[in-house]
Design a protein around this motif. Structure first.
Motif, short mmCIF file in Angstrom:
data_model
loop_
_atom_site.label_atom_id
_atom_site.label_comp_id
_atom_site.label_asym_id
_atom_site.label_seq_id
_atom_site.Cartn_x
_atom_site.Cartn_y
_atom_site.Cartn_z
N ASN A 4 19.40 15.07 34.39
CA ASN A 4 19.50 16.09 34.21
C ASN A 4 18.23 16.32 33.14
O ASN A 4 17.99 16.38 31.94
N ALA A 5 17.52 16.51 34.57
CA ALA A 5 15.94 17.14 33.78
C ALA A 5 16.05 18.34 32.48
O ALA A 5 15.45 18.48 31.75
N ASP A 6 16.74 19.37 32.99
CA ASP A 6 16.73 20.53 31.93
C ASP A 6 17.27 19.87 30.61
O ASP A 6 16.80 20.70 29.51
N LEU A 7 18.01 18.94 31.05
CA LEU A 7 18.50 18.94 29.80
C LEU A 7 17.85 18.00 28.18
O LEU A 7 17.62 18.21 27.76
N GLY A 8 16.68 17.36 29.06
CA GLY A 8 16.07 16.30 28.53
C GLY A 8 14.93 17.11 28.36
O GLY A 8 14.38 16.97 27.14
N LYS A 9 14.64 18.52 29.13
CA LYS A 9 13.02 19.15 28.80
C LYS A 9 13.67 19.79 26.60
O LYS A 9 13.02 19.67 25.92
N LEU A 10 14.85 20.12 27.02
CA LEU A 10 15.80 20.71 26.02
C LEU A 10 15.46 19.74 24.86
O LEU A 10 15.22 20.20 24.15
N ILE A 11 15.37 18.67 24.72
CA ILE A 11 15.94 17.79 24.04
C ILE A 11 14.45 17.68 23.27
O ILE A 11 13.82 17.39 22.40
N VAL A 12 13.22 17.21 24.21
CA VAL A 12 12.23 17.08 23.68
C VAL A 12 11.32 18.64 23.14
O VAL A 12 10.83 18.32 21.96
N LEU A 16 9.94 18.37 19.50
CA LEU A 16 8.98 18.31 19.35
C LEU A 16 8.84 19.47 18.39
O LEU A 16 7.99 19.62 16.74
N GLY A 17 9.73 21.20 19.13
CA GLY A 17 9.41 22.40 18.03
C GLY A 17 10.39 22.39 16.33
O GLY A 17 9.63 22.56 15.30
N GLY A 18 11.06 21.38 16.26
CA GLY A 18 11.72 21.09 15.10
C GLY A 18 11.42 20.46 13.80
O GLY A 18 11.00 20.98 12.81
N LEU A 19 10.40 19.63 14.79
CA LEU A 19 9.43 18.01 13.53
C LEU A 19 8.58 18.95 13.08
O LEU A 19 8.17 18.60 12.18
N MET A 20 7.51 19.66 13.74
CA MET A 20 6.40 20.56 13.90
C MET A 20 7.14 22.08 12.50
O MET A 20 5.91 21.69 12.03
N ALA A 59 4.28 28.57 16.96
CA ALA A 59 4.30 27.51 18.13
C ALA A 59 5.32 26.43 17.93
O ALA A 59 6.08 26.46 19.42
N PRO A 60 5.91 26.11 16.69
CA PRO A 60 6.93 25.26 17.17
C PRO A 60 8.53 26.30 17.46
O PRO A 60 9.78 25.64 18.31
N LEU A 61 8.20 27.91 17.30
CA LEU A 61 9.85 28.58 17.64
C LEU A 61 9.70 28.95 18.41
O LEU A 61 10.45 28.98 19.23
N MET A 62 8.32 28.90 19.02
CA MET A 62 8.37 29.77 21.00
C MET A 62 8.44 28.15 21.69
O MET A 62 9.72 28.53 22.40
N VAL A 63 8.40 27.02 21.29
CA VAL A 63 9.27 25.97 22.05
C VAL A 63 10.65 25.69 21.84
O VAL A 63 11.25 25.33 23.10
N ILE A 64 10.81 25.86 20.56
CA ILE A 64 12.17 25.39 19.73
C ILE A 64 13.50 26.41 20.97
O ILE A 64 14.69 25.81 21.89
N LEU A 65 13.34 28.14 21.33
CA LEU A 65 13.61 28.79 22.02
C LEU A 65 13.64 28.74 23.80
O LEU A 65 13.82 29.67 23.81
N GLY A 66 12.35 28.41 24.10
CA GLY A 66 11.92 28.13 24.94
C GLY A 66 11.34 29.71 25.46
O GLY A 66 11.23 29.76 26.99
N TYR A 67 10.05 30.06 24.43
CA TYR A 67 9.63 31.76 25.01
C TYR A 67 8.41 31.37 24.35
O TYR A 67 8.01 30.82 24.16
N HIS A 68 8.05 31.43 26.52
CA HIS A 68 6.52 30.78 26.67
C HIS A 68 6.54 29.32 26.18
O HIS A 68 5.37 29.49 25.56
N THR A 69 6.85 28.77 26.40
CA THR A 69 7.43 27.52 25.71
C THR A 69 5.52 27.34 26.23
O THR A 69 4.87 25.69 25.07
N ARG A 70 5.02 27.01 27.33
CA ARG A 70 4.13 26.29 27.52
C ARG A 70 2.38 26.69 27.10
O ARG A 70 2.11 25.96 26.58
N ILE A 71 2.55 28.30 26.42
CA ILE A 71 1.74 28.82 25.68
C ILE A 71 1.96 28.28 23.76
O ILE A 71 0.74 27.73 23.29
N GLY A 72 3.21 28.02 23.47
CA GLY A 72 3.73 27.42 22.21
C GLY A 72 3.04 25.76 22.28
O GLY A 72 2.82 25.55 20.76
N ALA A 73 3.31 25.49 23.19
CA ALA A 73 2.75 23.84 23.65
C ALA A 73 1.40 23.65 22.88
O ALA A 73 0.72 23.12 23.04
N LEU A 74 0.79 24.49 24.10
CA LEU A 74 -1.17 24.82 23.84
C LEU A 74 -1.36 25.30 22.86
O LEU A 74 -2.29 24.61 21.76
#
Length: 128
Positions: A4-12, A16-20, A59-74
């Motif tokens: 389940n790649a989508d569940l794996g991405k959610l965990i990642v 990342l977002g939570g620890l940051m 950025a971590p909140l963006m990543v956690i929520l999946g809101y513009h994840t790529r921008i948040g990760a960048l």
């Protein structure tokens, strides 16, 4: 069954977002004085220290929520490159006392964020 790649991405994303986010909350509570001093020591105006709130709160909140994840990760990638350049350059080729890379945590944040830039948020995300 366990694929389940989508569940794996959610965990990642949550990891990342939570620890940051803890780092950002710490700077929100304790201030940016340390970073301001580092920047001033490199001849960079101290007000740039407030950029840490973008890289460690927004950025971590963006990543956690999946809101513009790529921008948040960048943004996290950029934040970590700046942190490594300003604080940790002398540790790039150093091992810790227990034999691990001295920059394990910084490396984790940097490379997992970079992976999310390429992976995207997956299916479990906030609708934009």
């Amino acid at each position: 069954m366990l694929e389940n790649a989508d569940l794996g991405k959610l965990i990642v994303r949550l990891t990342l977002g939570g620890l940051m986010l803890f780092h950002g909350i710490s700077k929100l509570i304790n201030g940016t004085g340390f970073i301001e001093g580092l920047l001033a020591g490199h001849g960079i105006p101290a007000f740039f220290a407030y950029g840490v709130f973008i890289g460690e709160l927004l950025a971590p909140l963006m990543v956690i929520l999946g809101y513009h994840t790529r921008i948040g990760a960048l943004l996290i990638v950029f934040n970590m490159l700046v942190a490594i350049a300003l604080v940790h350059t002398h540790e790039l080729m150093r091992l810790s006392s227990n034999g691990g890379w001295a920059l394990e945590l910084q490396g984790f944040f940097l490379f997992v964020a970079l992976a999310l830039v390429f992976l995207g948020p997956g299916r479990y995300k906030m609708k934009s």
